[in-house]
Design a protein around this motif. Structure first.
Motif, PDB file in Angstrom:
ATOM      1  N   GLN A 145      -4.418 -12.078   2.924  1.00  0.00           N
ATOM      2  CA  GLN A 145      -5.292 -12.135   4.105  1.00  0.00           C
ATOM      3  C   GLN A 145      -6.288 -13.285   3.972  1.00  0.00           C
ATOM      4  O   GLN A 145      -6.530 -14.018   4.932  1.00  0.00           O
ATOM      5  N   GLN A 146      -6.836 -13.453   2.795  1.00  0.00           N
ATOM      6  CA  GLN A 146      -7.810 -14.522   2.574  1.00  0.00           C
ATOM      7  C   GLN A 146      -7.166 -15.911   2.655  1.00  0.00           C
ATOM      8  O   GLN A 146      -7.782 -16.851   3.142  1.00  0.00           O
ATOM      9  N   LYS A 147      -5.944 -16.040   2.184  1.00  0.00           N
ATOM     10  CA  LYS A 147      -5.281 -17.340   2.125  1.00  0.00           C
ATOM     11  C   LYS A 147      -4.545 -17.721   3.408  1.00  0.00           C
ATOM     12  O   LYS A 147      -4.601 -18.866   3.843  1.00  0.00           O
ATOM     13  N   ARG A 148      -3.805 -16.772   4.006  1.00  0.00           N
ATOM     14  CA  ARG A 148      -2.923 -17.112   5.129  1.00  0.00           C
ATOM     15  C   ARG A 148      -3.047 -16.194   6.329  1.00  0.00           C
ATOM     16  O   ARG A 148      -2.523 -16.503   7.398  1.00  0.00           O
ATOM     17  N   GLY A 149      -3.670 -15.036   6.135  1.00  0.00           N
ATOM     18  CA  GLY A 149      -3.684 -14.027   7.179  1.00  0.00           C
ATOM     19  C   GLY A 149      -2.535 -13.050   6.969  1.00  0.00           C
ATOM     20  O   GLY A 149      -1.565 -13.366   6.280  1.00  0.00           O
ATOM     21  N   VAL A 150      -2.663 -11.876   7.545  1.00  0.00           N
ATOM     22  CA  VAL A 150      -1.669 -10.822   7.355  1.00  0.00           C
ATOM     23  C   VAL A 150      -1.334 -10.193   8.700  1.00  0.00           C
ATOM     24  O   VAL A 150      -2.218  -9.981   9.539  1.00  0.00           O
ATOM     25  N   ILE A 151      -0.054  -9.888   8.883  1.00  0.00           N
ATOM     26  CA  ILE A 151       0.411  -9.105  10.029  1.00  0.00           C
ATOM     27  C   ILE A 151       1.013  -7.819   9.464  1.00  0.00           C
ATOM     28  O   ILE A 151       1.925  -7.878   8.632  1.00  0.00           O
ATOM     29  N   ILE A 152       0.503  -6.686   9.895  1.00  0.00           N
ATOM     30  CA  ILE A 152       1.071  -5.403   9.477  1.00  0.00           C
ATOM     31  C   ILE A 152       2.169  -5.043  10.474  1.00  0.00           C
ATOM     32  O   ILE A 152       1.923  -4.967  11.679  1.00  0.00           O
ATOM     33  N   PHE A 153       3.375  -4.827   9.968  1.00  0.00           N
ATOM     34  CA  PHE A 153       4.533  -4.536  10.814  1.00  0.00           C
ATOM     35  C   PHE A 153       5.316  -3.394  10.170  1.00  0.00           C
ATOM     36  O   PHE A 153       6.276  -3.618   9.431  1.00  0.00           O
ATOM     37  N   THR A 154       4.865  -2.175  10.417  1.00  0.00           N
ATOM     38  CA  THR A 154       5.464  -0.999   9.808  1.00  0.00           C
ATOM     39  C   THR A 154       6.321  -0.243  10.817  1.00  0.00           C
ATOM     40  O   THR A 154       6.259  -0.498  12.018  1.00  0.00           O
ATOM     41  N   ASP A 155       7.110   0.694  10.301  1.00  0.00           N
ATOM     42  CA  ASP A 155       7.994   1.485  11.149  1.00  0.00           C
ATOM     43  C   ASP A 155       7.188   2.309  12.154  1.00  0.00           C
ATOM     44  O   ASP A 155       6.070   2.751  11.860  1.00  0.00           O
ATOM     45  N   PRO A 156       7.764   2.546  13.345  1.00  0.00           N
ATOM     46  CA  PRO A 156       7.055   3.313  14.379  1.00  0.00           C
ATOM     47  C   PRO A 156       7.223   4.822  14.177  1.00  0.00           C
ATOM     48  O   PRO A 156       7.781   5.536  15.012  1.00  0.00           O
ATOM     49  N   ASP A 157       6.742   5.299  13.041  1.00  0.00           N
ATOM     50  CA  ASP A 157       6.799   6.726  12.736  1.00  0.00           C
ATOM     51  C   ASP A 157       5.520   7.102  11.989  1.00  0.00           C
ATOM     52  O   ASP A 157       4.660   6.254  11.743  1.00  0.00           O
ATOM     53  N   PHE A 158       5.390   8.387  11.628  1.00  0.00           N
ATOM     54  CA  PHE A 158       4.168   8.839  10.970  1.00  0.00           C
ATOM     55  C   PHE A 158       3.895   8.091   9.659  1.00  0.00           C
ATOM     56  O   PHE A 158       2.779   7.607   9.451  1.00  0.00           O
ATOM     57  N   PRO A 159       4.882   7.961   8.746  1.00  0.00           N
ATOM     58  CA  PRO A 159       4.597   7.217   7.512  1.00  0.00           C
ATOM     59  C   PRO A 159       4.197   5.762   7.777  1.00  0.00           C
ATOM     60  O   PRO A 159       3.313   5.224   7.102  1.00  0.00           O
ATOM     61  N   GLY A 160       4.824   5.131   8.768  1.00  0.00           N
ATOM     62  CA  GLY A 160       4.463   3.752   9.106  1.00  0.00           C
ATOM     63  C   GLY A 160       3.033   3.639   9.594  1.00  0.00           C
ATOM     64  O   GLY A 160       2.297   2.710   9.226  1.00  0.00           O
TER      65      GLY A 160
END
Length: 187
Positions: A46-61
């Motif tokens: 996140q500090q160096k390049r940025g972050v995109i969170i892309f998790t599964d569309p379910d409860f654990p995600g």
């Protein structure tokens, strides 16, 4: 399509699918048991390049999304609707089952979380559109999540997410008009 940010995914199958759709680097959480080492990697990314969170569309995600957001604020978020993440021959749901085009579209519509601004969309707005407090609220919220590409939510999460993503009342009106027209067309 080249992605500057590092994409946080759940596992190696997600990484393989992402890399087949876009030119990007990933960090795998290895499920919802995220350890401090992985959180530190995400923080560094996140500090160096940025972050995109892309998790599964379910409860654990969603749980993983929440944990990462709590430890590494200011991440961007990509969402994929459940119907686009379903496996064809089994009950599995995950990024790894999505088409390349759907992954590219989800990553192209990335939202950045920002502080909630008071006075934007209100609970009354949600009640007025039948997004909370009506028998069809869950269906409407799910459709709205798809149209605005903000993911599936319950009523409380919806209000928070709309405001965090700075969705304007005009954008909400436009999306709800589309959903209402679709509902009429289905009848």
């Amino acid at each position: 399509m080249k992605i500057k940010e590092v994409i946080v995914v759940e596992g190696k199958d997600d990484t393989a699918k992402i890399k087949s759709a876009v030119d990007a680097d990933t960090i795998e959480t290895n499920g919802s048991a995220i350890d401090e080492v992985v959180l530190e990697q995400i923080k560094h990314a996140q500090q160096k390049r940025g972050v995109i969170i892309f998790t599964d569309p379910d409860f654990p995600g969603e749980r993983i999304r929440h944990i990462v957001t709590q430890h590494v604020p200011d991440c961007k978020h990509a969402f994929l609707p459940k119907h686009l993440a379903r496996a064809k021959h089994d009950k599995g749901i995950g990024i790894e089952h999505a088409s390349k085009a759907d992954i590219q579209e989800a990553l192209g519509a990335v939202y950045e979380l920002v502080d909630v601004r008071e006075g934007e969309i209100t609970k009354q707005d949600l009640i007025g559109y039948g997004l909370i407090g009506s028998p069809h609220s869950a269906t409407r919220r799910e459709r709205l999540g798809i149209v605005l590409q903000i993911g599936k939510t319950n009523g409380k999460q919806l209000l928070r997410r709309l405001n965090m993503f700075h969705i304007t009342t005009e954008q909400l009106d436009e999306a709800m008009n589309q959903i209402i027209q679709e509902e009429r067309d289905e009848k």
